[in-house]
Motif scaffolding. Structure first.
Motif, short mmCIF file in Angstrom:
data_model
loop_
_atom_site.label_atom_id
_atom_site.label_comp_id
_atom_site.label_asym_id
_atom_site.label_seq_id
_atom_site.Cartn_x
_atom_site.Cartn_y
_atom_site.Cartn_z
N ILE A 295 3.22 11.98 1.47
CA ILE A 295 3.61 10.68 1.25
C ILE A 295 4.20 9.92 2.74
O ILE A 295 4.89 10.58 3.37
CB ILE A 295 4.39 9.84 0.38
N TYR A 296 3.46 9.14 3.61
CA TYR A 296 4.04 8.31 4.73
C TYR A 296 4.77 7.06 4.40
O TYR A 296 4.31 6.37 3.83
CB TYR A 296 2.73 8.48 5.79
N GLU A 297 5.64 6.93 5.51
CA GLU A 297 6.53 5.67 5.51
C GLU A 297 5.89 4.47 5.41
O GLU A 297 4.97 4.01 6.42
CB GLU A 297 7.78 5.85 6.34
N ASP A 298 5.99 3.49 4.67
CA ASP A 298 5.53 2.13 4.74
C ASP A 298 6.21 1.35 5.76
O ASP A 298 7.52 1.03 5.43
CB ASP A 298 5.74 1.64 3.22
N LYS A 299 5.78 0.92 6.63
CA LYS A 299 6.29 0.04 7.91
C LYS A 299 6.03 -1.65 7.42
O LYS A 299 6.79 -2.22 8.43
CB LYS A 299 5.79 0.58 9.07
N GLY A 300 5.37 -1.70 6.57
CA GLY A 300 5.36 -3.11 6.19
C GLY A 300 3.82 -3.81 6.45
O GLY A 300 2.80 -3.03 7.13
N MET B 290 1.04 -1.22 7.86
CA MET B 290 1.46 -0.52 9.01
C MET B 290 2.13 0.95 8.20
O MET B 290 3.00 0.60 7.52
CB MET B 290 2.25 -0.75 10.06
N PHE B 291 1.73 2.16 8.81
CA PHE B 291 2.61 3.43 8.11
C PHE B 291 3.10 4.16 9.32
O PHE B 291 2.54 3.89 10.43
CB PHE B 291 1.64 4.15 7.16
N SER B 292 3.87 5.22 8.97
CA SER B 292 4.39 6.12 9.90
C SER B 292 3.19 7.16 10.35
O SER B 292 2.26 7.12 9.47
CB SER B 292 5.63 6.90 9.39
N PRO B 293 3.22 7.76 11.39
CA PRO B 293 2.15 8.69 11.66
C PRO B 293 1.90 9.80 11.03
O PRO B 293 3.09 10.32 10.57
CB PRO B 293 2.25 8.80 13.25
N PHE B 294 0.59 10.17 11.15
CA PHE B 294 0.33 11.76 10.53
C PHE B 294 1.11 12.69 11.43
O PHE B 294 1.13 12.71 12.61
CB PHE B 294 -1.06 11.91 10.45
N LYS C 52 -5.63 8.94 1.33
CA LYS C 52 -5.67 8.46 0.05
C LYS C 52 -4.90 7.07 0.13
O LYS C 52 -3.68 7.07 0.49
CB LYS C 52 -5.27 9.55 -0.96
N ILE C 53 -5.25 5.84 -0.52
CA ILE C 53 -4.51 4.75 -0.23
C ILE C 53 -4.32 4.06 -1.59
O ILE C 53 -5.15 3.99 -2.43
CB ILE C 53 -5.21 3.57 0.73
N GLY C 54 -3.21 3.86 -2.12
CA GLY C 54 -2.94 3.44 -3.28
C GLY C 54 -2.46 1.79 -2.99
O GLY C 54 -2.17 1.34 -1.92
N PHE C 55 -2.96 0.80 -4.01
CA PHE C 55 -2.80 -0.63 -3.49
C PHE C 55 -2.31 -1.23 -4.82
O PHE C 55 -2.48 -0.99 -5.90
CB PHE C 55 -4.34 -0.93 -3.34
N VAL C 56 -1.48 -2.24 -4.42
CA VAL C 56 -0.74 -3.14 -5.50
C VAL C 56 -0.77 -4.55 -4.95
O VAL C 56 -0.46 -4.76 -3.82
CB VAL C 56 0.55 -2.66 -5.89
N HIS C 57 -1.15 -5.37 -5.87
CA HIS C 57 -0.96 -6.82 -5.39
C HIS C 57 -0.33 -7.63 -6.58
O HIS C 57 -0.81 -7.78 -7.61
CB HIS C 57 -2.51 -7.52 -5.23
N MET D 296 0.76 -1.28 0.04
CA MET D 296 0.04 -0.01 0.10
C MET D 296 0.80 1.15 -0.12
O MET D 296 2.14 1.05 0.56
CB MET D 296 -0.87 -0.05 1.26
N LYS D 297 0.24 2.17 -0.45
CA LYS D 297 0.91 3.64 -0.54
C LYS D 297 -0.15 4.53 0.22
O LYS D 297 -1.33 4.65 -0.09
CB LYS D 297 1.04 4.12 -1.78
#
Length: 414
Positions: free
Chosen positions: A245-250, A271-275, A283-288, A236-237
């Motif tokens: 943009i917020y950091e992707d924590k996994g 999980m992402f870093s906090p706002f 806004k959530i971007g998604f890739v599978h 996700m993004k």
């Protein structure tokens, strides 16, 4: 403080990238360890550390400490010359994180510690994310994180237990029991239940927890049987309404469900870093997509020789072809470390790793956020003389293929 990993030969397979980069470099789910060089400290001096969480590279943990949302504890147990001391705990709607220090007696060789597991009654939870910082030759700080999102009750007795191979003598294992209570301050929980589909992939955003430590997104993913191969994982993004943009924590995997005739349907947490400030929308971007091994991704390598002392006005620039440039703004030479500060520009500002080369040797170091608003980071390497001939190295891989029809914008009510 970060101590870089020394690389004697050519860089071959060590490329540190977030989950969203969709590259496989080792065992999926293996814990990451970040050895770090600190000014020499003895075991007794570790008690003077203001906060063990502040040694972490996790921006959210540091913010939680600054806001007074972390519970300090000092419970210890010693087995076979190894002392484990739990120093701090963060427990909110998004995550449960345990910060502990492992100290090995001077007459013992430091060996890799089997990661402990967290028990809630009879339920066992292994860490979804882990990190480690080496304080000195005998002492290491560890950080274990398990995503929450309703996984734990608001208050319970957490048991931290060491786990080893079944043949180990159980009398040699250790356990600590620590009461924990969830912090709800400055927490917003959304339950959008929004669904998007693309081809044969469907996902539903069930819940979003916004806390001072992180942003957690719980979602259900449905996909056909052909994607059962371990190399198919969602990514996700996350952006706010300003485009930050917020950091992707996994990814935190949910409970596995056997497939039906239609395929798989499993629930996970990303999980992402906090706002930085309360967002108006998310806004959530998604890739599978299929994860790539390094030889398939073919990362490109970029180098810049340090010929002047960089400044914000006259930076050293690494121009990469796909994901934007890296601007080295400062190099600080200290007695115990060499510190490189830099900014990133481009569509994925967190997907960056740095190496440092000097006198035929190369070191790799993880970045630590200095200012997320300007995407400013610091990487810490071994102490080098100010007249050393340095080369700064960065690598680049392909962009994740975010699918436009899977993008979601979710309003946040104040």
């Amino acid at each position: 403080m970060n101590f870089a990993i020394k690389i004697k030969n050519k860089i071959r397979s060590l490329v540190a990238v977030p989950m969203a980069a969709l590259i496989v470099f080792g065992t999926i789910g293996a814990p990451s360890t970040t050895p770090v060089a600190m000014a020499a400290k003895t075991a007794g001096q570790t008690d003077s550390i203001e906060s063990v969480f502040k040694l972490s590279s996790d921006w959210g943990l540091i913010q939680a400490v600054n806001k007074g949302l972390v519970t300090k504890t000092n419970q210890s147990v010693t087995k076979n010359g190894v002392t484990v001391t739990v120093k701090e705990i963060l427990f909110d709607e998004a995550q449960l994180t345990v910060g502990y220090v492992e100290h090995v007696a001077a007459d013992r060789k430091q060996e890799p510690l089997f990661r402990p597991v967290i028990w809630n009654g009879e339920e066992m939870h292994s860490a979804n994310f882990s990190d480690a910082v080496q304080i000195d030759d005998q002492t290491t700080a560890h950080f274990l994180t398990v995503s929450n999102m309703g996984k734990f009750p608001d208050q319970f007795e957490m048991k931290l237990r060491e786990v080893r191979v079944p043949e180990a003598d159980s009398s040699d294992l250790w356990e600590l029991a620590i009461p924990v209570k969830k912090v709800t301050k400055e927490t917003t929980v959304l339950k959008p239940m929004m669904t998007k589909s693309s081809g044969d992939t469907t996902y539903t955003i069930k819940e979003i927890a916004i806390t001072p430590s992180s942003t957690a997104v719980k979602f259900e993913l449905k996909h056909p049987k052909y994607a059962e191969e371990f190399r198919y994982h969602p990514a996700m993004k996350l952006e706010d309404e300003t485009g930050m943009i917020y950091e992707d924590k996994g990814l935190s995997f949910g409970k596995y469900k056997p497939p039906t005739e239609e395929g798989y349907s499993n629930e996970h947490v990303f999980m992402f870093s906090p706002f930085q400030t309360a967002p108006k929308s998310i806004k959530i971007g998604f890739v599978h997509d299929r994860l790539l091994f390094e030889y398939e991704a073919k990362p490109e390598r970029y180098e810049a020789v340090v010929e002047h002392k960089p400044t914000a006005e006259k930076p050293i620039v690494l121009k990469r072809s796909k994901s934007g440039q890296v601007k080295i703004n400062d190099i600080r030479y200290g007695k115990d470390k060499t510190e490189i500060r830099f900014q990133t520009e481009g569509p994925d500002p967190y997907r960056i790793s740095l190496w440092l080369k000097a006198d035929g040797e190369e070191w790799f170091a993880l970045k630590k956020v200095v200012d997320p608003k300007t995407y400013t980071f610091v990487a810490e390497f071994p102490a080098l003389p100010s007249n050393a001939k340095l080369t700064i190295i960065s690598t680049e891989i392909h962009e994740p293929n975010y699918v436009p029809e899977l993008e979601m914008t979710i309003p946040v009510k104040s």
